[in-house]
Motif scaffolding. Structure first.
Motif, PDB file in Angstrom:
ATOM      1  N   SER A   7       0.830  -1.211   0.000  1.00  0.00           N
ATOM      2  CA  SER A   7       0.000   0.000   0.000  1.00  0.00           C
ATOM      3  C   SER A   7       0.865   1.262   0.000  1.00  0.00           C
ATOM      4  O   SER A   7       0.339   2.371   0.103  1.00  0.00           O
ATOM      5  CB  SER A   7      -0.913   0.004   1.229  1.00  0.00           C
ATOM      6  OG  SER A   7      -0.136  -0.041   2.430  1.00  0.00           O
TER       7      SER A   7
ATOM      8  N   LYS B  89       3.090   4.405  -1.203  1.00  0.00           N
ATOM      9  CA  LYS B  89       2.882   5.319  -2.318  1.00  0.00           C
ATOM     10  C   LYS B  89       4.043   6.300  -2.412  1.00  0.00           C
ATOM     11  O   LYS B  89       4.753   6.550  -1.431  1.00  0.00           O
ATOM     12  CB  LYS B  89       1.559   6.071  -2.160  1.00  0.00           C
ATOM     13  CG  LYS B  89       0.336   5.163  -2.153  1.00  0.00           C
ATOM     14  CD  LYS B  89      -0.953   5.947  -2.126  1.00  0.00           C
ATOM     15  CE  LYS B  89      -2.168   5.021  -2.089  1.00  0.00           C
ATOM     16  NZ  LYS B  89      -2.228   4.110  -3.243  1.00  0.00           N
TER      17      LYS B  89
ATOM     18  N   LYS C  36       1.825   8.866  -7.873  1.00  0.00           N
ATOM     19  CA  LYS C  36       0.526   8.420  -7.345  1.00  0.00           C
ATOM     20  C   LYS C  36      -0.471   8.188  -8.476  1.00  0.00           C
ATOM     21  O   LYS C  36      -1.262   7.239  -8.445  1.00  0.00           O
ATOM     22  CB  LYS C  36      -0.008   9.460  -6.368  1.00  0.00           C
ATOM     23  CG  LYS C  36       0.789   9.556  -5.074  1.00  0.00           C
ATOM     24  CD  LYS C  36       0.264  10.677  -4.183  1.00  0.00           C
ATOM     25  CE  LYS C  36       1.100  10.795  -2.910  1.00  0.00           C
ATOM     26  NZ  LYS C  36       0.664  11.913  -2.049  1.00  0.00           N
ATOM     27  N   MET C  37      -0.409   9.049  -9.480  1.00  0.00           N
ATOM     28  CA  MET C  37      -1.309   8.896 -10.618  1.00  0.00           C
ATOM     29  C   MET C  37      -1.003   7.599 -11.367  1.00  0.00           C
ATOM     30  O   MET C  37      -1.915   6.861 -11.750  1.00  0.00           O
ATOM     31  CB  MET C  37      -1.164  10.101 -11.554  1.00  0.00           C
ATOM     32  CG  MET C  37      -2.078  10.071 -12.770  1.00  0.00           C
ATOM     33  SD  MET C  37      -2.037  11.637 -13.687  1.00  0.00           S
ATOM     34  CE  MET C  37      -0.305  11.701 -14.163  1.00  0.00           C
TER      35      MET C  37
ATOM     36  N   SER D 260       0.370   4.912 -10.082  1.00  0.00           N
ATOM     37  CA  SER D 260      -0.064   3.790  -9.234  1.00  0.00           C
ATOM     38  C   SER D 260      -1.572   3.583  -9.336  1.00  0.00           C
ATOM     39  O   SER D 260      -2.047   2.442  -9.395  1.00  0.00           O
ATOM     40  CB  SER D 260       0.335   4.046  -7.779  1.00  0.00           C
ATOM     41  OG  SER D 260       1.734   4.146  -7.642  1.00  0.00           O
ATOM     42  N   HIS D 261      -2.314   4.693  -9.373  1.00  0.00           N
ATOM     43  CA  HIS D 261      -3.779   4.597  -9.489  1.00  0.00           C
ATOM     44  C   HIS D 261      -4.167   3.957 -10.822  1.00  0.00           C
ATOM     45  O   HIS D 261      -5.081   3.109 -10.873  1.00  0.00           O
ATOM     46  CB  HIS D 261      -4.392   5.988  -9.374  1.00  0.00           C
ATOM     47  CG  HIS D 261      -5.878   6.011  -9.641  1.00  0.00           C
ATOM     48  ND1 HIS D 261      -6.797   5.446  -8.779  1.00  0.00           N
ATOM     49  CD2 HIS D 261      -6.594   6.506 -10.705  1.00  0.00           C
ATOM     50  CE1 HIS D 261      -8.013   5.597  -9.280  1.00  0.00           C
ATOM     51  NE2 HIS D 261      -7.918   6.233 -10.441  1.00  0.00           N
TER      52      HIS D 261
ATOM     53  N   GLU E  91      -3.495   0.254 -10.672  1.00  0.00           N
ATOM     54  CA  GLU E  91      -4.515  -0.396  -9.832  1.00  0.00           C
ATOM     55  C   GLU E  91      -5.821  -0.591 -10.595  1.00  0.00           C
ATOM     56  O   GLU E  91      -6.457  -1.648 -10.511  1.00  0.00           O
ATOM     57  CB  GLU E  91      -4.767   0.444  -8.576  1.00  0.00           C
ATOM     58  CG  GLU E  91      -3.626   0.395  -7.569  1.00  0.00           C
ATOM     59  CD  GLU E  91      -3.846   1.360  -6.410  1.00  0.00           C
ATOM     60  OE1 GLU E  91      -4.930   1.999  -6.376  1.00  0.00           O
ATOM     61  OE2 GLU E  91      -2.948   1.490  -5.554  1.00  0.00           O
ATOM     62  N   ARG E  92      -6.236   0.415 -11.346  1.00  0.00           N
ATOM     63  CA  ARG E  92      -7.474   0.305 -12.117  1.00  0.00           C
ATOM     64  C   ARG E  92      -7.339  -0.770 -13.194  1.00  0.00           C
ATOM     65  O   ARG E  92      -8.265  -1.540 -13.451  1.00  0.00           O
ATOM     66  CB  ARG E  92      -7.817   1.652 -12.775  1.00  0.00           C
ATOM     67  CG  ARG E  92      -8.153   2.754 -11.799  1.00  0.00           C
ATOM     68  CD  ARG E  92      -9.381   2.416 -10.974  1.00  0.00           C
ATOM     69  NE  ARG E  92     -10.539   2.173 -11.809  1.00  0.00           N
ATOM     70  CZ  ARG E  92     -11.379   1.156 -11.657  1.00  0.00           C
ATOM     71  NH1 ARG E  92     -11.175   0.268 -10.690  1.00  0.00           N
ATOM     72  NH2 ARG E  92     -12.417   1.007 -12.462  1.00  0.00           N
TER      73      ARG E  92
END
Length: 677
Positions: free
Chosen positions: A149, A151, A216-217, A219-220, A223-224
Motif C-alpha cells: 500500500s 505510495k 501516485k497517478m 499507481s492509481h 490499480e485500475r
C-alpha cells in the motif's frame, strides 16, 4: 589513386545539403570515444582541446577545407565533453556502499513504487540516510512481498542489505553499473525487515511534489488496470501504459520476444507516435465537423499542439524512462515541424531528434533501445526516399480492396525494412533472431493500431471521470488476441533462433556502412555495402569460451563436448549463470544431466563423452589444463588465476594456446566501476 580521390571530393561537395545530417553522427562518435576509454580522461585536457579547436576555427575561418575539418573535430569534441560533464555531475551525487552486502538501517522518501521481473515490490528512495549520516543518490530496494500500500512521497524506514550495482558478468557483457550510474542510483538491495511509514523530516520541493503526484497517478492507473483485467492482460496493459512490466509472466515475455513483438512491451517510438497520431487526427476531425472553426483556424497546428500535450502526459504516466524520453523528443521534433510547416518526417528531423536526445542523455547512445529505434527510423526514411514513388505507383488506385492491399503491403514492406535495420543490434545485444517477426507484426499490427492503442488513449481520457471500464475491456480483448498470436508464432519451428553476438568492431562496421548507405544519395552511397558485408562476416570470428568464472571463482562454467557452457553446481550465483547461458547461446542441462553433473563434481562419476571434466573430493580438472579448487581457487597449469582483480573472466583454449580475458580488461577503470569509489 588520384582519380579516386577526385571522385570522393566531387561526391562530397556535391552532397553538401546532407552534411548537416552527419552532425548527430559526429556528436555520437565523440560520446562513443569517451565510453571506449580504459581510464577516465582528465577534464582539463578536454577543456584544453576544445579551446584549442575553437581558436583554430577562428584562425582558419576563411579556409573552407580547414574550417570544415576543424568543425568536424569540434563536434566530436562536443559529444565527448557533453558526456564527461554529465559523468562529473553524477559522480558528485552518488555515494556507493562501503562494502557489498552491507546490512544497514535505511530511511528515505519513496520516489516510485514498481515491481521487478519476479513481481516483487521495488522502491526507489531518495533523501536516504542511515543512523550516522545522509547518503547521496537514489536507492533501489526490493521487498519480499508482491503487493504493498506504499505510495510515492511517503517516507519509510527499514533494515536493508545494500550493494553496488552489478558489474558485467563476463567479458564484453552488459554494464549494469554504468546504466545505474547515469540513472543516479547509488545502491541496489533488498529489505531484511518490514517497511514502516514514518514522518518526513523535510518538505519536498516543488519538483519532488510534482514527481510524487505523477507517481501516485501512475499507481492509481495500474490499480485500475489490475482490477478490471485478467493478470495476463493487465500485465501487458500496465507495461504499455505505465511502463510497469513486473506483472508480465516469463512465458508471455518469451512469446513476445520469440515472435518479434518484444518492442511492444517497452514504451518507445511505436507507442508515443501512435498516441500522438491519434490525438492529432482526433482534434482535426473534431474541428472539421465544426465549419466555423475549420474555416477560421488552422486545424493542423491546433492538432499538433494538442498531440504534443498528450505525448507529454503519456511520457509522465509511462515513468519517463530513457526510451520514453527519446520517443517523446523524436515525436516532439516531428510535431514542431508540423507547427512550422516543415516536412514532418525527414532525415534532417531524425538527425536533429537524435542530437537532442544525445545532448540531454548521452548515455542513451550505448542502450539497445536508442540504437534499434533510430536504426529502424533512419533505414525506413532512406528506403522511402529512394523507393516511395515506385511503391505509390504500384499500389495506386481506389476502392476498398486496393486500400487493404496497399495497407498490408505497406505494413509488410515497413516491417521487413525495419527488421533488417534492427537485426544487427538484436544479435549483438540479445543473441537472438526472431525468424517470424514479419508474420507476428503483420498479424498483431492491425490489432495494436486499430484496437489497443486507440482505446488506451480513450481509457486515459475517461479515467478521471471514472468511465474507463469499457475502453479498458476493449484494450484487454485486443491484448488477449495479441497474446494468442505471439504464442502461436513463438511456437513455430526455430521461431527464436539463438546466435552468438558479433564482435563490437563488426557491429561498428555495419553501423558505419548503414549510415553511409542511408545518408548519402549519390552512387557512392553503395560503398557502404562493403563494411556491412565485412561486419556480417565478423560473426564467424567469434569463439565461445572454454571456461567462464566470476570474481570469487565460486560460480564457474565449463564447455561440454557439444559446445554448451555447463555451470557447476554448489554455491553458485544463479543470476550470473543465467546470463552466461544466454550470452553463450547454451542450452540448459536436463534434470537427469544435473544429477550426473553433481556425481561428476563429487568425483563419483566421469563422463568424458559429455564433458572433459574429472573431479576428486577437493578439486576438478578440465581438459587436463584448468584446475578448479573447490575452495574457490582457479589454476591454469598450476598457475593461479587472479580472479579478484580481474572481476571474473573467460578462458579460451585452441591449438595449444591459452588466452585469458578478464572482465576488468574490457571495462577499464571508470567512475561507475572503480573498486575504490
Amino acid at each position: 589513386m588520384r582519380r579516386f580521390l577526385e571522385n570522393i571530393k566531387e561526391n562530397f561537395w556535391a552532397e553538401r545539403e546532407r552534411w548537416v545530417i552527419w552532425i548527430s553522427v559526429l556528436f555520437a562518435l565523440g560520446i562513443g570515444f569517451y565510453f571506449s576509454l580504459a581510464v577516465e580522461p582528465n577534464k582539463w585536457w578536454t577543456v584544453a582541446v576544445v579551446e584549442l579547436l575553437l581558436v583554430l576555427c577562428y584562425i582558419r575561418r576563411h579556409n573552407p577545407v580547414k574550417i570544415l575539418t576543424l568543425s568536424i573535430l569540434l563536434i566530436i569534441a562536443a559529444g565527448f565533453s557533453d558526456v564527461q560533464i554529465q559523468t562529473l555531475y553524477q559522480e558528485r551525487h552518488i555515494q556507493y556502499p562501503k562494502n557489498d552486502n552491507e546490512v544497514t538501517y535505511l530511511k528515505g522518501r519513496i520516489v516510485t513504487v514498481g515491481k521487478n521481473a519476479k513481481g516483487k515490490v521495488r522502491l526507489l528512495l531518495t533523501d536516504a540516510a542511515d543512523f550516522e549520516n545522509s547518503r547521496k543518490g537514489l536507492f533501489r530496494v526490493t521487498l519480499s512481498s508482491k503487493s504493498s500500500s506504499l505510495k510515492a512521497g511517503q517516507c519509510v524506514e527499514m533494515v536493508a542489505t545494500l550493494m553496488k550495482p552489478s558489474a558485467p558478468a563476463l567479458p564484453g557483457g552488459y554494464q549494469f553499473d554504468r546504466k545505474a550510474f547515469f540513472e543516479g542510483i547509488s545502491a541496489v538491495g533488498y529489505a531484511n525487515s518490514s517497511v514502516f511509514v514514518i514522518d518526513c523530516e523535510t518538505r519536498p520541493d516543488l519538483s519532488q511534489r510534482f514527481s510524487y503526484l505523477v507517481g501516485k497517478m501512475r499507481s492509481h492507473i495500474v490499480e485500475r488496470i489490475n482490477s478490471e483485467l485478467s493478470p495476463d492482460e493487465a500485465g501487458i496493459v500496465a507495461a504499455i501504459v505505465a511502463g510497469e512490466r513486473g506483472g508480465i509472466s516469463p512465458t508471455i515475455t518469451d512469446n513476445y520476444r520469440n515472435s518479434g513483438l518484444a518492442h511492444f512491451l517497452s514504451i518507445s517510438g511505436l507507442h508515443m507516435s501512435m498516441i500522438a497520431a491519434m490525438a492529432f487526427f482526433f482534434v482535426r476531425l473534431m474541428i472539421a465537423l465544426i465549419p466555423p472553426l475549420a474555416l477560421r483556424y488552422n486545424s493542423k497546428k491546433i492538432a499538433a499542439v494538442f498531440a504534443i500535450f498528450m505525448s507529454f502526459v503519456y511520457l509522465l504516466i509511462s515513468g519517463a524512462e530513457i526510451p520514453a524520453q527519446r520517443a517523446f523528443i523524436s515525436t516532439f521534433v516531428v510535431l514542431i515541424g508540423v507547427l512550422f510547416a516543415r516536412q514532418a518526417i525527414s532525415m534532417r528531423m531524425v538527425s536533429f531528434a537524435a542530437l537532442v536526445v544525445l545532448i540531454i542523455s548521452p548515455q542513451a547512445l550505448v542502450s539497445a533501445s536508442f540504437q534499434m529505434s533510430f536504426a529502424a527510423v533512419v533505414v525506413l526514411i532512406a528506403f522511402y526516399e529512394r523507393y516511395a514513388k515506385s511503391i505509390q505507383h504500384f499500389f495506386a488506385g481506389s476502392g476498398f480492396v486496393k486500400i487493404v492491399i496497399a495497407y498490408m503491403g505497406g505494413l509488410l514492406i515497413s516491417d521487413f525494412v525495419a527488421s533488417l535495420a534492427t537485426l544487427p543490434f538484436s544479435v549483438y545485444h540479445f543473441n537472438q533472431v526472431a525468424i517470424y517477426t514479419t508474420l507476428g507484426n503483420m498479424l498483431a499490427g492491425p490489432i495494436i493500431g486499430l484496437i489497443i492503442m486507440p482505446f488506451v488513449l480513450a481509457a486515459l481520457f475517461l479515467m478521471p471521470l471514472g468511465w474507463e471500464v469499457i475502453p479498458l475491456k476493449i484494450v484487454g480483448f485486443g491484448v488477449m488476441m495479441v497474446n494468442e498470436i505471439t504464442a502461436y508464432v513463438a511456437h513455430l519451428p526455430h521461431a527464436g533462433y539463438k546466435i552468438m553476438s558479433m564482435p563490437f568492431w563488426g557491429l561498428m562496421l555495419m553501423v558505419f556502412g548503414g549510415l553511409w548507405l542511408c545518408i548519402w544519395q549519390r552512387s557512392w552511397r553503395k560503398w557502404g555495402i562493403v563494411p556491412i558485408v565485412i561486419g556480417i562476416l565478423s560473426i564467424f570470428t567469434v569463439q565461445k569460451p572454454d571456461v567462464l568464472y566470476d570474481t570469487t571463482a565460486k560460480t564457474i562454467a565449463f564447455k561440454d563436448n557439444e559446445g554448451n557452457m555447463v555451470a557447476m553446481p554448489g554455491r553458485a550465483n544463479n543470476w550470473i549463470k543465467q546470463i552466461w547461458l544466454e550470452k553463450t547461446v547454451s542450452m540448459p542441462i536436463e534434470k537427469t544431466e544435473q544429477k550426473d553433473l553433481k556425481k561428476i563434481v563429487k568425483g563419483d562419476k566421469t563422463d568424458l563423452d559429455w564433458i572433459d571434466l574429472q573431479c576428486k573430493s577437493d578439486e576438478c580438472i578440465y581438459k587436463n589444463v584448468v584446475r578448479w579448487n573447490k575452495k574457490d581457487k582457479l589454476y591454469i597449469n598450476d598457475k593461479l588465476v587472479d580472479t579478484q582483480s580481474g572481476d571474473g573472466g573467460a578462458i579460451f583454449m585452441e591449438n595449444g594456446k591459452i588466452i585469458i580475458k578478464s572482465v576488468r580488461e574490457g571495462i577499464g577503470y571508470r567512475p561507475w566501476n572503480e573498486k575504490n569509489v
